[in-house]
Design a protein around this motif. Sequence first.
Motif, PDB file in Angstrom:
ATOM      1  N   PRO A  82       0.826  -1.211   0.000  1.00 59.36           N
ATOM      2  CA  PRO A  82       0.000   0.000   0.000  1.00 59.36           C
ATOM      3  C   PRO A  82       0.861   1.263   0.000  1.00 59.36           C
ATOM      4  O   PRO A  82       1.983   1.278   0.520  1.00 59.36           O
ATOM      5  CB  PRO A  82      -0.791  -0.123   1.309  1.00 59.36           C
ATOM      6  N   THR A  83       0.335   2.317  -0.589  1.00 58.83           N
ATOM      7  CA  THR A  83       1.013   3.610  -0.597  1.00 58.83           C
ATOM      8  C   THR A  83       0.661   4.353   0.692  1.00 58.83           C
ATOM      9  O   THR A  83      -0.489   4.724   0.915  1.00 58.83           O
ATOM     10  CB  THR A  83       0.575   4.438  -1.822  1.00 58.83           C
ATOM     11  N   ILE A  84       1.657   4.547   1.539  1.00 55.93           N
ATOM     12  CA  ILE A  84       1.416   5.173   2.839  1.00 55.93           C
ATOM     13  C   ILE A  84       1.725   6.665   2.761  1.00 55.93           C
ATOM     14  O   ILE A  84       2.751   7.070   2.212  1.00 55.93           O
ATOM     15  CB  ILE A  84       2.288   4.503   3.918  1.00 55.93           C
ATOM     16  N   ILE A  85       0.849   7.481   3.334  1.00 57.29           N
ATOM     17  CA  ILE A  85       1.055   8.928   3.399  1.00 57.29           C
ATOM     18  C   ILE A  85       1.191   9.313   4.869  1.00 57.29           C
ATOM     19  O   ILE A  85       0.250   9.158   5.657  1.00 57.29           O
ATOM     20  CB  ILE A  85      -0.115   9.710   2.763  1.00 57.29           C
ATOM     21  N   TYR A  86       2.360   9.812   5.236  1.00 54.37           N
ATOM     22  CA  TYR A  86       2.605  10.185   6.625  1.00 54.37           C
ATOM     23  C   TYR A  86       2.089  11.591   6.916  1.00 54.37           C
ATOM     24  O   TYR A  86       1.663  12.315   6.010  1.00 54.37           O
ATOM     25  CB  TYR A  86       4.107  10.085   6.919  1.00 54.37           C
ATOM     26  N   LYS A  87       2.176  11.998   8.174  1.00 53.13           N
ATOM     27  CA  LYS A  87       1.616  13.282   8.602  1.00 53.13           C
ATOM     28  C   LYS A  87       2.310  14.449   7.896  1.00 53.13           C
ATOM     29  O   LYS A  87       3.517  14.408   7.625  1.00 53.13           O
ATOM     30  CB  LYS A  87       1.733  13.429  10.109  1.00 53.13           C
ATOM     31  N   CYS A  88       1.542  15.478   7.639  1.00 51.58           N
ATOM     32  CA  CYS A  88       2.042  16.695   6.998  1.00 51.58           C
ATOM     33  C   CYS A  88       1.728  17.851   7.955  1.00 51.58           C
ATOM     34  O   CYS A  88       0.709  18.538   7.816  1.00 51.58           O
ATOM     35  CB  CYS A  88       1.375  16.907   5.648  1.00 51.58           C
ATOM     36  N   VAL A  89       2.593  18.051   8.926  1.00 45.05           N
ATOM     37  CA  VAL A  89       2.294  18.988  10.019  1.00 45.05           C
ATOM     38  C   VAL A  89       2.257  20.435   9.541  1.00 45.05           C
ATOM     39  O   VAL A  89       1.634  21.302  10.164  1.00 45.05           O
ATOM     40  CB  VAL A  89       3.326  18.839  11.159  1.00 45.05           C
ATOM     41  N   ASN A  90       2.926  20.725   8.422  1.00 41.70           N
ATOM     42  CA  ASN A  90       2.894  22.083   7.862  1.00 41.70           C
ATOM     43  C   ASN A  90       1.847  22.222   6.751  1.00 41.70           C
ATOM     44  O   ASN A  90       1.810  23.235   6.060  1.00 41.70           O
ATOM     45  CB  ASN A  90       4.275  22.446   7.318  1.00 41.70           C
ATOM     46  N   ASN A  91       1.047  21.170   6.611  1.00 44.81           N
ATOM     47  CA  ASN A  91      -0.049  21.152   5.630  1.00 44.81           C
ATOM     48  C   ASN A  91       0.442  21.293   4.187  1.00 44.81           C
ATOM     49  O   ASN A  91      -0.278  21.826   3.339  1.00 44.81           O
ATOM     50  CB  ASN A  91      -1.071  22.243   5.944  1.00 44.81           C
ATOM     51  N   ILE A  92       1.630  20.826   3.914  1.00 50.72           N
ATOM     52  CA  ILE A  92       2.153  20.809   2.541  1.00 50.72           C
ATOM     53  C   ILE A  92       1.895  19.419   1.962  1.00 50.72           C
ATOM     54  O   ILE A  92       2.373  18.422   2.518  1.00 50.72           O
ATOM     55  CB  ILE A  92       3.662  21.114   2.520  1.00 50.72           C
ATOM     56  N   PRO A  93       1.135  19.314   0.882  1.00 47.60           N
ATOM     57  CA  PRO A  93       0.762  17.981   0.394  1.00 47.60           C
ATOM     58  C   PRO A  93       1.917  17.214  -0.229  1.00 47.60           C
ATOM     59  O   PRO A  93       2.825  17.801  -0.828  1.00 47.60           O
ATOM     60  CB  PRO A  93      -0.304  18.299  -0.665  1.00 47.60           C
ATOM     61  N   ALA A  94       1.878  15.904  -0.075  1.00 50.21           N
ATOM     62  CA  ALA A  94       2.700  15.004  -0.890  1.00 50.21           C
ATOM     63  C   ALA A  94       1.939  14.772  -2.186  1.00 50.21           C
ATOM     64  O   ALA A  94       0.702  14.721  -2.183  1.00 50.21           O
ATOM     65  CB  ALA A  94       2.928  13.688  -0.153  1.00 50.21           C
ATOM     66  N   LYS A  95       2.681  14.642  -3.296  1.00 49.05           N
ATOM     67  CA  LYS A  95       2.012  14.555  -4.591  1.00 49.05           C
ATOM     68  C   LYS A  95       2.590  13.426  -5.442  1.00 49.05           C
ATOM     69  O   LYS A  95       3.795  13.204  -5.441  1.00 49.05           O
ATOM     70  CB  LYS A  95       2.154  15.878  -5.358  1.00 49.05           C
ATOM     71  N   GLN A  96       1.690  12.773  -6.144  1.00 48.39           N
ATOM     72  CA  GLN A  96       2.107  11.767  -7.130  1.00 48.39           C
ATOM     73  C   GLN A  96       1.456  12.083  -8.474  1.00 48.39           C
ATOM     74  O   GLN A  96       0.242  12.263  -8.543  1.00 48.39           O
ATOM     75  CB  GLN A  96       1.722  10.357  -6.699  1.00 48.39           C
ATOM     76  N   PHE A  97       2.267  12.132  -9.515  1.00 50.51           N
ATOM     77  CA  PHE A  97       1.784  12.376 -10.869  1.00 50.51           C
ATOM     78  C   PHE A  97       2.109  11.141 -11.712  1.00 50.51           C
ATOM     79  O   PHE A  97       3.205  10.602 -11.622  1.00 50.51           O
ATOM     80  CB  PHE A  97       2.469  13.587 -11.487  1.00 50.51           C
ATOM     81  N   SER A  98       1.153  10.729 -12.529  1.00 53.81           N
ATOM     82  CA  SER A  98       1.398   9.581 -13.409  1.00 53.81           C
ATOM     83  C   SER A  98       0.871   9.885 -14.802  1.00 53.81           C
ATOM     84  O   SER A  98      -0.204  10.480 -14.957  1.00 53.81           O
ATOM     85  CB  SER A  98       0.707   8.319 -12.871  1.00 53.81           C
ATOM     86  N   LYS A  99       1.641   9.460 -15.787  1.00 54.54           N
ATOM     87  CA  LYS A  99       1.199   9.555 -17.182  1.00 54.54           C
ATOM     88  C   LYS A  99       1.340   8.175 -17.815  1.00 54.54           C
ATOM     89  O   LYS A  99       2.414   7.565 -17.744  1.00 54.54           O
ATOM     90  CB  LYS A  99       2.037  10.574 -17.954  1.00 54.54           C
ATOM     91  N   ILE A 100       0.246   7.696 -18.393  1.00 51.16           N
ATOM     92  CA  ILE A 100       0.218   6.351 -18.973  1.00 51.16           C
ATOM     93  C   ILE A 100      -0.250   6.461 -20.413  1.00 51.16           C
ATOM     94  O   ILE A 100      -1.256   7.127 -20.696  1.00 51.16           O
ATOM     95  CB  ILE A 100      -0.724   5.434 -18.170  1.00 51.16           C
ATOM     96  N   HIS A 101       0.450   5.792 -21.301  1.00 48.93           N
ATOM     97  CA  HIS A 101       0.131   5.861 -22.726  1.00 48.93           C
ATOM     98  C   HIS A 101      -0.004   4.436 -23.271  1.00 48.93           C
ATOM     99  O   HIS A 101       0.936   3.649 -23.190  1.00 48.93           O
ATOM    100  CB  HIS A 101       1.247   6.617 -23.456  1.00 48.93           C
ATOM    101  N   LEU A 102      -1.187   4.108 -23.807  1.00 51.08           N
ATOM    102  CA  LEU A 102      -1.427   2.784 -24.384  1.00 51.08           C
ATOM    103  C   LEU A 102      -1.653   2.920 -25.885  1.00 51.08           C
ATOM    104  O   LEU A 102      -2.659   3.500 -26.314  1.00 51.08           O
ATOM    105  CB  LEU A 102      -2.644   2.116 -23.737  1.00 51.08           C
ATOM    106  N   GLU A 103      -0.745   2.357 -26.663  1.00 54.45           N
ATOM    107  CA  GLU A 103      -0.895   2.409 -28.117  1.00 54.45           C
ATOM    108  C   GLU A 103      -1.818   1.276 -28.591  1.00 54.45           C
ATOM    109  O   GLU A 103      -2.375   0.523 -27.803  1.00 54.45           O
ATOM    110  CB  GLU A 103       0.483   2.321 -28.777  1.00 54.45           C
ATOM    111  N   LYS A 104      -1.934   1.115 -29.905  1.00 52.98           N
ATOM    112  CA  LYS A 104      -2.886   0.177 -30.514  1.00 52.98           C
ATOM    113  C   LYS A 104      -2.698  -1.248 -29.975  1.00 52.98           C
ATOM    114  O   LYS A 104      -1.582  -1.733 -29.857  1.00 52.98           O
ATOM    115  CB  LYS A 104      -2.712   0.160 -32.039  1.00 52.98           C
ATOM    116  N   ASN A 105      -3.825  -1.886 -29.672  1.00 51.26           N
ATOM    117  CA  ASN A 105      -3.849  -3.294 -29.267  1.00 51.26           C
ATOM    118  C   ASN A 105      -2.972  -3.585 -28.047  1.00 51.26           C
ATOM    119  O   ASN A 105      -2.465  -4.706 -27.898  1.00 51.26           O
ATOM    120  CB  ASN A 105      -3.423  -4.199 -30.431  1.00 51.26           C
ATOM    121  N   SER A 106      -2.785  -2.602 -27.210  1.00 50.98           N
ATOM    122  CA  SER A 106      -2.025  -2.843 -25.982  1.00 50.98           C
ATOM    123  C   SER A 106      -2.997  -3.036 -24.810  1.00 50.98           C
ATOM    124  O   SER A 106      -4.132  -2.565 -24.839  1.00 50.98           O
ATOM    125  CB  SER A 106      -1.072  -1.687 -25.702  1.00 50.98           C
ATOM    126  N   VAL A 107      -2.515  -3.734 -23.795  1.00 54.63           N
ATOM    127  CA  VAL A 107      -3.342  -4.072 -22.633  1.00 54.63           C
ATOM    128  C   VAL A 107      -2.543  -3.785 -21.374  1.00 54.63           C
ATOM    129  O   VAL A 107      -1.440  -4.311 -21.188  1.00 54.63           O
ATOM    130  CB  VAL A 107      -3.739  -5.566 -22.639  1.00 54.63           C
TER     131      VAL A 107
END
Length: 277
Positions: A82-107
């Motif tokens: 599991p992806t665990i997110i610990y405390k952010c006492v200064n209220n600054i978010p942790a961030k994850q960005f993802s880009k996924i590209h599926l071409e023809k006939n891909s699974v």
Amino acid sequence: MERCDGKIEIILENHIPRNETIIKKIYHEGVFKVSPTIHLDTEKIPCYFLMHMGGGYLEGEHCYNDIHLKENTRSIITTQTPTIIYKCVNNIPAKQFSKIHLEKNSVLEYIMDNTILFKDANYEQETDIYLDSTSTLILAEGITAGWSSDGQPFQYKLAKMKNRIYLDNKLVLLDKLLLSPEKNDLFSLGHFEEYLNYGTAIIIDSKIDLEFIEKMREYLQKYEVDVKYGVSKLEISGLVVRVLGNLTQDIQKIVYGATNYARKELLGSEKLDLRKQ
């Protein structure tokens, strides 16, 4: 992205003489790491485990995934834990960005473990997925409230999760989840109601129609678990499964029940065993 504390890049291509998916590029840096190619079953579908070497996201941490399946490829990509997110006492978010590209006939089967939000966690996740109309996406993810010493629920500050799915470069699904326990009663109607945790699956394939969805609903009825769930058709050939429950294991029975039903009926594959237990 302004800065990057962890990055993974995976590019897969088809080895034409063998008609087999092979790795073209696999790269990781910072706190992120990706496993070498693992084959889980007799189909020899290449599988990759995404790992956070720090054990979880710290306040203000930014990480990035870039996944590209070229024509006629197939892969399973999942998290090791599991992806665990610990405390952010200064209220600054942790961030994850993802880009996924599926071409023809891909699974791609993109099976994420739940994100666990501990007390004072602040987390933002954005995922952009670009599909060809001939490709197939099976995505699973969810949110679990982390343990707290006083036993009170929903002690995280904020969770934002956004999936943007493009089909042939046209935006076809904008899926946003915003959880702010300090501003909203998450037990209320329209939020988690009487439950604590959440899971979802998004499945897109040109063969999905109303008959497929109705048969999936009938199939999921065999699971006798204390959850609420629904299966809805998208405007394109695809569906969304939403599940609310108290036990992550119960939620996953429905989510994985749906994804395994899809991989059998759409891809002719057996039940997926990720060997995490």
